[in-house]
Design a protein around this motif. Structure first.
Motif, PDB file in Angstrom:
ATOM      1  N   SER A  64       0.841  -1.293   0.038  1.00 34.33           N
ATOM      2  CA  SER A  64       0.122   0.117  -0.073  1.00 34.33           C
ATOM      3  C   SER A  64       0.853   1.328  -0.127  1.00 34.33           C
ATOM      4  O   SER A  64       0.236   2.375  -0.109  1.00 34.33           O
ATOM      5  N   GLU A  65       2.219   1.139   0.084  1.00 37.75           N
ATOM      6  CA  GLU A  65       3.037   2.440   0.220  1.00 37.75           C
ATOM      7  C   GLU A  65       2.933   3.126  -1.036  1.00 37.75           C
ATOM      8  O   GLU A  65       2.586   4.673  -0.754  1.00 37.75           O
ATOM      9  N   SER A  66       2.997   2.663  -2.168  1.00 33.10           N
ATOM     10  CA  SER A  66       2.955   3.484  -3.413  1.00 33.10           C
ATOM     11  C   SER A  66       1.523   4.118  -3.735  1.00 33.10           C
ATOM     12  O   SER A  66       1.297   5.292  -4.107  1.00 33.10           O
ATOM     13  N   SER A  67       0.560   3.542  -3.437  1.00 32.56           N
ATOM     14  CA  SER A  67      -0.919   4.111  -3.476  1.00 32.56           C
ATOM     15  C   SER A  67      -0.868   5.365  -2.362  1.00 32.56           C
ATOM     16  O   SER A  67      -1.629   6.429  -2.963  1.00 32.56           O
ATOM     17  N   PHE A  68      -0.700   5.164  -1.292  1.00 34.02           N
ATOM     18  CA  PHE A  68      -0.486   6.221  -0.342  1.00 34.02           C
ATOM     19  C   PHE A  68       0.306   7.387  -0.769  1.00 34.02           C
ATOM     20  O   PHE A  68      -0.261   8.686  -0.703  1.00 34.02           O
ATOM     21  N   GLN A  69       1.346   7.163  -1.227  1.00 33.41           N
ATOM     22  CA  GLN A  69       2.239   8.110  -1.858  1.00 33.41           C
ATOM     23  C   GLN A  69       1.756   9.005  -3.108  1.00 33.41           C
ATOM     24  O   GLN A  69       1.594  10.183  -3.141  1.00 33.41           O
ATOM     25  N   ASP A  70       1.130   8.169  -3.885  1.00 32.63           N
ATOM     26  CA  ASP A  70       0.256   8.792  -4.970  1.00 32.63           C
ATOM     27  C   ASP A  70      -0.757   9.719  -4.602  1.00 32.63           C
ATOM     28  O   ASP A  70      -1.030  10.770  -5.294  1.00 32.63           O
ATOM     29  N   MET A  71      -1.456   9.089  -3.781  1.00 37.40           N
ATOM     30  CA  MET A  71      -2.699   9.953  -3.343  1.00 37.40           C
ATOM     31  C   MET A  71      -2.130  11.131  -2.525  1.00 37.40           C
ATOM     32  O   MET A  71      -2.958  12.527  -2.799  1.00 37.40           O
ATOM     33  N   LEU A  72      -1.338  11.189  -1.677  1.00 35.31           N
ATOM     34  CA  LEU A  72      -0.611  12.398  -1.080  1.00 35.31           C
ATOM     35  C   LEU A  72      -0.213  13.437  -2.000  1.00 35.31           C
ATOM     36  O   LEU A  72      -0.373  14.585  -2.089  1.00 35.31           O
ATOM     37  N   VAL A  73       0.567  13.076  -3.138  1.00 36.88           N
ATOM     38  CA  VAL A  73       1.259  13.694  -4.212  1.00 36.88           C
ATOM     39  C   VAL A  73       0.140  14.405  -4.970  1.00 36.88           C
ATOM     40  O   VAL A  73       0.203  15.644  -5.183  1.00 36.88           O
ATOM     41  N   LEU A  90      -1.423   9.422 -15.672  1.00 37.03           N
ATOM     42  CA  LEU A  90      -0.280   9.897 -16.786  1.00 37.03           C
ATOM     43  C   LEU A  90       0.474  10.795 -15.756  1.00 37.03           C
ATOM     44  O   LEU A  90       1.579  10.711 -16.070  1.00 37.03           O
ATOM     45  N   LEU A  91      -0.189  11.684 -15.022  1.00 34.56           N
ATOM     46  CA  LEU A  91       0.485  12.505 -14.156  1.00 34.56           C
ATOM     47  C   LEU A  91       1.468  11.948 -13.233  1.00 34.56           C
ATOM     48  O   LEU A  91       2.650  12.329 -12.996  1.00 34.56           O
ATOM     49  N   ILE A  92       0.961  11.083 -12.329  1.00 36.38           N
ATOM     50  CA  ILE A  92       1.510  10.280 -11.302  1.00 36.38           C
ATOM     51  C   ILE A  92       2.937   9.568 -12.069  1.00 36.38           C
ATOM     52  O   ILE A  92       4.006   9.418 -11.423  1.00 36.38           O
ATOM     53  N   SER A  93       2.531   8.960 -13.188  1.00 35.71           N
ATOM     54  CA  SER A  93       3.631   8.144 -13.877  1.00 35.71           C
ATOM     55  C   SER A  93       4.812   9.034 -14.443  1.00 35.71           C
ATOM     56  O   SER A  93       5.665   8.706 -14.231  1.00 35.71           O
ATOM     57  N   GLU A  94       4.476  10.370 -14.846  1.00 37.54           N
ATOM     58  CA  GLU A  94       5.399  11.303 -15.141  1.00 37.54           C
ATOM     59  C   GLU A  94       6.373  11.878 -13.962  1.00 37.54           C
ATOM     60  O   GLU A  94       7.416  11.871 -13.935  1.00 37.54           O
ATOM     61  N   ILE A  95       5.484  11.823 -12.791  1.00 41.30           N
ATOM     62  CA  ILE A  95       6.198  12.246 -11.591  1.00 41.30           C
ATOM     63  C   ILE A  95       7.206  11.182 -11.222  1.00 41.30           C
ATOM     64  O   ILE A  95       8.317  11.329 -10.941  1.00 41.30           O
ATOM     65  N   ARG A  96       6.887  10.025 -11.138  1.00 40.78           N
ATOM     66  CA  ARG A  96       7.577   8.921 -10.804  1.00 40.78           C
ATOM     67  C   ARG A  96       8.843   8.779 -11.862  1.00 40.78           C
ATOM     68  O   ARG A  96      10.087   8.397 -11.540  1.00 40.78           O
ATOM     69  N   GLN A  97       8.649   8.871 -13.103  1.00 44.50           N
ATOM     70  CA  GLN A  97       9.685   8.955 -14.081  1.00 44.50           C
ATOM     71  C   GLN A  97      10.640   9.801 -13.974  1.00 44.50           C
ATOM     72  O   GLN A  97      11.905   9.497 -13.934  1.00 44.50           O
ATOM     73  N   VAL A  98      10.276  11.230 -13.792  1.00 39.83           N
ATOM     74  CA  VAL A  98      11.173  12.214 -13.478  1.00 39.83           C
ATOM     75  C   VAL A  98      11.842  12.028 -12.258  1.00 39.83           C
ATOM     76  O   VAL A  98      13.119  12.097 -12.074  1.00 39.83           O
ATOM     77  N   ARG A  99      11.419  11.308 -11.161  1.00 43.79           N
ATOM     78  CA  ARG A  99      11.976  10.926  -9.806  1.00 43.79           C
ATOM     79  C   ARG A  99      12.971   9.715 -10.093  1.00 43.79           C
ATOM     80  O   ARG A  99      14.108   9.801  -9.322  1.00 43.79           O
ATOM     81  N   ALA A 100      12.849   9.051 -10.895  1.00 40.99           N
ATOM     82  CA  ALA A 100      13.636   7.942 -11.081  1.00 40.99           C
ATOM     83  C   ALA A 100      14.974   8.417 -12.052  1.00 40.99           C
ATOM     84  O   ALA A 100      15.849   7.747 -12.348  1.00 40.99           O
TER      85      ALA A 100
END
Length: 456
Positions: A64-73, A90-100
Motif C-alpha cells: 500500500s505504500e505506493s498508493s498512499f504516496q500517489d494519493m498524497l502527491v 499519466l501525471l503520477i507516472s510522469e512524476i515517478r519517471q522524473v523522480r527515477a
C-alpha cells in the motif's frame, strides 16, 4: 530497504529463539512441577512473536505504500481534483519517471514540485516503516520472552501458528486460481462480444490480422480456432508417440530387469531430463532436430518445412519421458510382491508376468502419468514457439509446419496492439480453451491415480 529489514528480522528472530531456548532450559532445570512444553517450542514461539507481526506489517506496507504516496502527491498537486482517472495516472507516472531520472522532455515546474514532494514522502515513509517494524519486533520479542513459564502451552501456540500459516497459504492459492480464472473469463467475454461464439469454436480459418488503426490496411480477420487446436493435437500426439512407449518400457526395464546398481545410476540420469529448461529443448529442436528432419525428408524426396510438427513433437516427447517413466515406475513398484510370486508359482515367465499381471495391475497409475504428460504437452510453449511454426494449417503431414494454441497466444500478445481489439482479446479466449482442456485432463488423471491408490 524492505529486503534489508527482512534479513534483520530473520536475525532478530534467530536471536530471540536462542534467548528463549536458554531461558526455557534454565526454567526446566529449576522447575518443581512438570513442564508442559519442551524448550524448543518456547524458542520457536519467541521467534514467531518476534518476526511474524513485523513481517506481516512489512508485506502490507509494501503493498500500500505506493498508493498512499500517489494519493498524497496528487492531493497537493494544483488542479488534480479536476482531472480524469487516466490523466491522474499519466501525471503520477510522469512524476515517478522524473523522480527515477528518466527525463525525456523538460518537466514543468508543477511536476518538479510534485517530484520534491514525492521524494520527501519516500523519506518519511521509509523511516516510518523502519520505526514501526522495529517497534513490533521489539514488543513481540519482549512478549515472547516474558511468557516463557513452566506451564505455558508453547507447543499449542506454535502449532496454532503453523496451522494459520497453512490456512493462509491455502487461501492465497485459491484466490490466485480464482483471479486467473476470472480474468480469463472476463477478457474472453469481451472477445465474444466482438466475435461470434460460433465463428470461434467452429470456424476453419485462423487469420487474426485486422486493422488496428484507421490508417492501416488489413483484412477483416478470421478467428476460427479449429486449425489452431488441430495443430496442438497433432504435435501432442507426436510427442505422446515418443514419450509413452519409451517411458513405459524404460520403467519396466528399470523395475523388473535392471540390477540395483544400474538402476541407481540410470534413474537419476533419466530424471535430469525433467529438470532441463524448456528453452533448451527449443534451441535443440530448432538448431539440431529440425534441420536433420528436413535433410532426411529431402533425401527421401519429401517436401519438408524448416519448422515441422515432427521436430517439435519429437523433442517434446523426449521432454515428457521422465513424467511417464517416473509415474509408471512408481505404479509398477506399488504392485504387491505376492502377485508376482503367484504368477511365477503358476509357471508364468517374466514376460508373461509383466504382460498379464503387472501391466493390468499398474494400468491406472500408468494412465494417470500419461494424462498428466498429455496435459503438459498441450500446454507447452517454448518448444512449439521455436520449432512448430506460425501458420495455422489442418494437415496430418508431420513434415509440415503447424501452429498451436500456445504459439498463437504468444504471437497475439506481442507488439503494440490495443488491448480492447479482437486480435489481442483472442489470446484470452484461446487461453480459456487451453485452461479448460488441461484442467479436464488433470482432473481425470488425479481421479485415476486416486482410484489406483485406494485399490493398492
Amino acid at each position: 530497504m524492505v529486503s534489508y529489514l527482512i534479513i534483520i528480522l530473520l536475525v532478530a528472530s534467530i536471536a530471540a529463539a536462542m534467548a528463549g531456548l536458554i531461558r526455557a532450559r534454565k526454567q526446566r532445570e529449576l522447575a518443581t512441577v512438570k513442564v508442559h512444553s519442551r524448550p524448543i517450542y518456547h524458542a520457536l514461539n519467541a521467534a514467531i512473536w518476534t518476526g511474524v507481526p513485523a513481517l506481516i506489517f512489512l508485506i502490507l506496507w509494501s503493498m500500500s505504500e505506493s498508493s498512499f504516496q500517489d494519493m498524497l502527491v496528487l492531493s497537493s498537486f494544483p488542479g488534480a481534483d479536476q482531472m480524469t482517472g487516466a490523466e491522474r495516472n499519466l501525471l503520477i507516472s510522469e512524476i515517478r519517471q522524473v523522480r527515477a531520472g528518466n527525463l525525456f522532455t523538460e518537466p514543468s515546474p508543477e511536476v518538479l514540485v510534485g517530484v520534491e514532494h514525492l521524494r520527501s514522502l519516500e523519506f518519511i515513509f521509509r523511516w516510518a516503516m523502519v520505526a514501526v517494524a522495529a517497534s513490533l519486533a521489539s514488543i513481540g520479542a519482549f512478549f515472547g520472552f516474558r511468557i516463557i513459564q513452566h506451564r505455558y502451552q508453547a507447543r499449542y501456540s506454535v502449532e496454532r501458528s503453523v496451522t494459520w500459516f497453512m490456512i493462509f497459504s491455502s487461501i492465497v492459492a485459491i484466490v490466485t486460481t480464482l483471479g486467473i480464472v476470472s480474468s480469463l473469463v472476463y477478457e474472453a467475454a469481451q472477445f465474444f462480444a466482438k466475435v461470434p461464439f460460433t465463428e470461434f469454436f467452429f470456424g476453419l480459418r485462423w487469420e487474426p490480422q485486422i486493422a488496428i488503426r484507421a490508417d492501416q490496411v488489413a483484412g477483416q480477420g478470421a478467428f476460427g480456432m479449429i486449425p489452431v487446436l488441430f495443430g496442438t493435437m497433432v504435435i501432442s500426439l507426436l510427442a505422446m508417440l515418443v514419450a509413452i512407449p519409451t517411458g513405459i518400457f524404460s520403467a519396466i526395464y528399470l523395475t523388473e530387469y535392471a540390477n540395483s546398481r544400474f538402476r541407481s545410476v540410470v534413474k537419476p540420469l533419466l530424471e535430469i531430463l525433467a529438470g532441463i529448461p524448456t528453452i533448451v529443448y527449443g534451441f535443440f529442436a530448432v538448431l539440431t532436430v529440425a534441420p536433420a528432419i528436413r535433410n532426411l525428408a529431402m533425401s527421401l524426396g519429401i517436401d519438408a518445412s524448416p519448422n515441422s510438427a515432427l521436430a517439435a513433437g519429437g523433442v517434446m516427447g523426449v521432454m515428457l519421458i521422465p513424467f511417464i517413466s517416473s509415474l509408471s515406475d512408481d505404479a509398477f513398484a506399488a504392485v504387491p510382491r505376492a502377485m508376482r510370486d503367484g504368477s511365477y508359482a503358476l509357471g508364468a515367465t517374466k514376460g508373461e508376468t509383466i504382460r498379464k499381471v503387472l501391466l493390468p495391475a499398474a494400468l491406472p497409475g500408468i494412465i494417470g502419468g500419461v494424462l498428466l504428460a498429455l496435459s503438459r504437452a498441450i500446454g507447452e510453449t517454448m518448444i512449439v514457439v521455436m520449432a512448430a511454426g506460425l501458420i495455422a494449417k489442418m494437415t496430418l503431414n508431420p513434415f509440415e509446419s503447424v501452429t498451436t494454441v500456445t504459439v498463437q497466444i504468444v504471437t497475439l500478445l506481442i507488439g503494440d496492439s490495443e488491448f480492447d481489439n479482437p486480435k489481442t482479446l483472442a489470446a484470452f479466449a484461446l487461453g480459456l480453451v487451453l485452461f479448460t482442456i488441461t484442467l479436464g485432463l488433470n482432473l481425470i488423471a488425479l481421479h485415476t491415480v486416486r482410484k489406483y491408490r485406494e485399490k493398492y
